[in-house]
Design a protein around this motif. Sequence first.
Motif, PDB file in Angstrom:
ATOM      1  N   GLN A 262       0.801  -1.454   0.107  1.00 14.87           N
ATOM      2  CA  GLN A 262      -0.458   0.205  -0.118  1.00 14.87           C
ATOM      3  C   GLN A 262       0.822   0.966  -0.461  1.00 14.87           C
ATOM      4  N   VAL A 263       0.484   2.212  -0.170  1.00 15.50           N
ATOM      5  CA  VAL A 263       0.773   2.933  -0.216  1.00 15.50           C
ATOM      6  C   VAL A 263       0.622   5.105   0.215  1.00 15.50           C
ATOM      7  N   VAL A 264       1.002   5.093   0.737  1.00 14.53           N
ATOM      8  CA  VAL A 264       0.946   6.244   1.962  1.00 14.53           C
ATOM      9  C   VAL A 264       1.621   8.047   1.497  1.00 14.53           C
ATOM     10  N   PRO A 265       0.447   8.312   0.900  1.00 16.45           N
ATOM     11  CA  PRO A 265       1.394  10.125   0.834  1.00 16.45           C
ATOM     12  C   PRO A 265       1.746  10.903   2.608  1.00 16.45           C
ATOM     13  N   LEU A 266       3.536  11.504   1.775  1.00 14.70           N
ATOM     14  CA  LEU A 266       3.914  12.075   3.508  1.00 14.70           C
ATOM     15  C   LEU A 266       4.089  13.583   2.614  1.00 14.70           C
ATOM     16  N   PRO A 267       4.046  14.125   3.700  1.00 12.85           N
ATOM     17  CA  PRO A 267       4.466  15.893   3.508  1.00 12.85           C
ATOM     18  C   PRO A 267       5.960  15.607   2.450  1.00 12.85           C
ATOM     19  N   ASP A 268       5.594  16.983   1.891  1.00 11.16           N
ATOM     20  CA  ASP A 268       7.384  17.243   0.747  1.00 11.16           C
ATOM     21  C   ASP A 268       7.904  16.202  -0.469  1.00 11.16           C
ATOM     22  N   ASP A 269       6.428  15.730  -0.837  1.00  7.24           N
ATOM     23  CA  ASP A 269       6.382  14.879  -2.431  1.00  7.24           C
ATOM     24  C   ASP A 269       6.915  13.835  -1.713  1.00  7.24           C
ATOM     25  N   ARG A 270       6.070  13.039  -1.028  1.00 12.11           N
ATOM     26  CA  ARG A 270       6.888  12.234  -0.148  1.00 12.11           C
ATOM     27  C   ARG A 270       5.976  11.045  -0.506  1.00 12.11           C
ATOM     28  N   LEU A 271       6.423   9.294  -0.698  1.00 13.66           N
ATOM     29  CA  LEU A 271       5.261   8.411  -0.543  1.00 13.66           C
ATOM     30  C   LEU A 271       6.413   7.668   0.519  1.00 13.66           C
ATOM     31  N   VAL A 280      10.075   1.418   2.475  1.00 12.14           N
ATOM     32  CA  VAL A 280      10.694   2.370   1.550  1.00 12.14           C
ATOM     33  C   VAL A 280      10.268   3.674   1.088  1.00 12.14           C
ATOM     34  N   VAL A 281      11.133   4.951   1.454  1.00 11.28           N
ATOM     35  CA  VAL A 281      10.282   6.117   1.396  1.00 11.28           C
ATOM     36  C   VAL A 281      10.791   6.809   0.120  1.00 11.28           C
ATOM     37  N   PHE A 282      10.216   7.108  -0.803  1.00 12.12           N
ATOM     38  CA  PHE A 282      10.306   8.302  -1.597  1.00 12.12           C
ATOM     39  C   PHE A 282      10.172   9.710  -1.960  1.00 12.12           C
TER      40      PHE A 282
END
Length: 793
Positions: A262-271, A280-282
Motif C-alpha cells: 500500500q502507499v501513503v502520501p507524506l509531506p514534501d512530495d514523499r511517498l 520504503v520512502v521515496f
Amino acid sequence: MIATRRLACWLTLLLIAAACSVAEAGDWRRWRGPHDDGTLAAGEAGDVFPPGDFGLERVWRRSLGPGYSGVAVAGGLAVTLFADPADGQDYVVALEAASGEERWRHRIDAGFRGRDGAEDGPLAWPTIDGDVVYALGPKGRLLALDLAGGRRLWSVELAQAFGGKQPHFGFTAAPLVAGEVLVVAAGGEGHAWIGLDKASGELRWATGDDWIEYHAPVLATLGGRRQVVGLSNTRLVGIEPADGTLLWSQRYGRRDRHSTAQVVPLPDDRLLVTAWPEVVVFRYRGAGEEPLEELWRNESLNGRLAVPVYHRGYLYGFAGSFLTCVDAATGEKAWKSRPPGGSGLIRVGDRLVIFGRGGEVVVVEATPEGYRERARLAVAEREGVTYPSFAGGMIFVRNTRDVAALRIGRAVAAEKPARPANAFEAFVREVEGARNRRALVDSFLRRQERFPIVEGELVHFVFHGRVEDVAIGGSMVPGYDEEELERIADTDLYYKTYRLEPGSRVEYYFAVDFEHRIPDPLNPRRLPYERGWWDFEVSEVALPGYARPPWVDAYRGARAGRLESFEHASDELGAAAEVTVYLPPGYDESDADYPLLVVVDPIWQQRGDLASVVDHRLEQGAAAPLVVAFVPPRSGWGGEQGGPSREGFARLLARELVGALEGRYRLRREASSRALLGHVANVADVLFAARSHPEVFAGAALLSIEWSPDRRDELFARLEGAPPARQTFFAGWNLYDREHRAGGVDLRSAGAALFDRLRRDGHRVLGGEARDASGWGSWRARAGEILAAFFPP
C-alpha cells in the motif's frame, strides 16, 4: 483541443479539492480517511480528546456476519460490507451511526467463500461520496447505491466488462473518487486502473497492464499536481484522474510480487510504500526515467496488514505486532512497544487509535518520546484486521463477527487493590513495599524448588533477568499471541499468572526483547516448538493429576528401528519429493509382511521423533511391528496456491505411494493393515484421502483439527460421492488447542465437531479431548494411543 483537455483537468482538480475540504469534513468516507493517509487533523476531528485524563465508553455493539470490510461513515450512517450466514449472500449494510440500528441493506452477490483459512465475506471498504455509496464485492461486482435508502443507481462487473482478474482472496481495493471520476483497480489487461463516470458507471478511461491484487489507489499532490497514485505487484504509478494519462511509473520493490503493498502520501512530495517485509520512502522529483528518489528502505515497520500513519516528522505503525515509532526522515527506530498489539491504526489529532489485541480499543499519544497509553476499553471478544474509523466524535471498529462504536468519556478511577489472593501475590506486594527489593527477590528465587510456581490451579510464570521487554507465548495464550509480563518495579523480576484446569499440561516460551524466543531458563523440561515456521525449544508444566505417558520421552532402549529415505517421482503430480521410512527392529532378519502407517508431514519425525514413540510401544508390546512412511504434505509437491489439488494428492497417497512402498518393502496388502496420520493443517487432506480410498486405507488419525466450520462442511460436501464404507478414525484434540482469535478458528471446537460428525456418519471413532496442550508433548502422547488402536499386537 489541448486547451480543452487542460481546462477539464483544472476543473477536476478543483472538484477534488472541494470534495476533500467541504464534503468530507467530520466524516470518514473511505478507506484510510479523507486524506488517504489514515489521519484526521485535530481541527477536522473537533475537540474530542481532552488535555487531561479521559476514558472510552461503548455506545453500541451489534453482531454482523463475517467480512473484512471497514466502516465508512457519513450523513449519520455507518456503512460496511458483510456476509450473512442466514442466506449465504454478501451485502452492503447501512447502520445508524448513533445507535447501530440497521437502516438498509443491499445484496451484492452470492456469498464469497474465504480461502486458505480466511473467513467468508467481502473485503473492500465502501466509499461514500456525497449521497452515494460505492461498494466493490469480492467477485468484482461494483455497485453505486443511494446513501439514504440503499437503492441501486448502477452496477458493473469488473471481470466481464474490463477483463478484471479476481485476486485469490477476492477483490479488495476500495474505489476512489477523484472529482467526477471513480477510480478502480480492476487488474485487467489494458485496464489495470479504470476511471468510471461516478454518476453513470460509464468508462471514461483505462490504463496499464500491471498485475493488481490488493492494492488501493490514493490521491496525492506531487510536484504541485493532484494525481492518483496506484500500485501493482511491482510498480508505483501516477495517473491524471481526468483522462487516465499515465504521468510516471517506477518499480518499488525488490521482489516480483508485493501483493499486499500500500502507499501513503507524506509531506514534501514523499511517498511511503509498504513493500513487505520492507517499507520504503521515496521523494517525487518529476517525470522522467526515474521519477522517484529512494530516501530509505528497511524492515522497521514490517506489519504485513498494517499501514503506518505520519505525525510531525515521525511514522507510527507495526513491526510484526509491535507498535513502533520511526523517524520519517531516516527510518531509524525511535521506540517499540509490545502493547497494545493489533493489526492497524489511525491518527486523530495527536492521538493514535488502535483496535488492539483481544478486542480492545486503545488510544495512545503520537509522540517520539515513547509509548504513552491514554485510554483502553474492551469492546469485542476478539480483535480484527480491519482499521478503525472516526467520525462525529465516535470511533468505529469491526472484526469478523461484530461492529461497535465508542465515544470519548470520563476517566475511570482505579480500583483499590484487594487483599492478596494467593501466596505469590502476597510476595509481590511485599517486594513492592520494601526498600531492599532485589535482596527479597534473590532470596525468594533461591527458595523455589521448581518453576513455574504452581499454587493449586494458579501457575505463576517467572522470568528473571535484565531485558528491555519480555512476554510469554504458549498453549494458555489465545491464538499465537504473546502477552507481556508484568515487572516488579526496581527489580529484574517479571511474572504473569494463569489459572489452568486441574490435571492439565501446557507448553510455553518467553519472547525476549521483541525478537528472541527461548524456553524458560528456570525450567529444564523442554520440547520442540509445535510449528514448522520457527525452530526453537519450548518449556512445559503439568499440574498435579496429569499422567505423562512414558513413550513421550526419547527411547533409550536396545531395540530401536532404523530410518532410510528415497525420492519418489510422482507421475500424478509431475513432481518429486523425499519419503522417509521407519523400519522396525528385526525387519532385515525377518521375512514377515508388515502393516503400514503413512504420516503426512515429515515434521512428525524431524520434531516429533515418532520413531522413538514406535520403539517404545513395540518394546511395551502395545503395538504390532509396522513400517511408517513420512510423506511431504500437499504443499511440498509443487504447484501454486498450496500445492496440487486435494483429489490429486489423495490419488498420490493411495495409488502411487502405497504402490511404491509395496515395491520396496514387505507390506501387507489388505486395507485393514493401512492407516493415515495427519495433524492441524493437514487434517483435511488426510481425511479426504482416507474417505476417498477406503479400499486402500482402513482409516486415519486426525489430531488438533485446524479448520473453520465452513471448511469442514465444504470438505464433507465434496465427500458425498465417496465409496460407502465403515472406517476407523481417531479424532483427537486438546483442552488447550489453539484458538485463532482474529480469524475465528477454534481447534478445540473443530475437533469435537469432527468427532461427532464422523460418528453420525457411522464410522468407528476413537480419541476425544485430552487435558493437554497443542504441541509435540500431546501429539507424541496421542501417537502412542493411535499405534495401539490401529495396529494392535
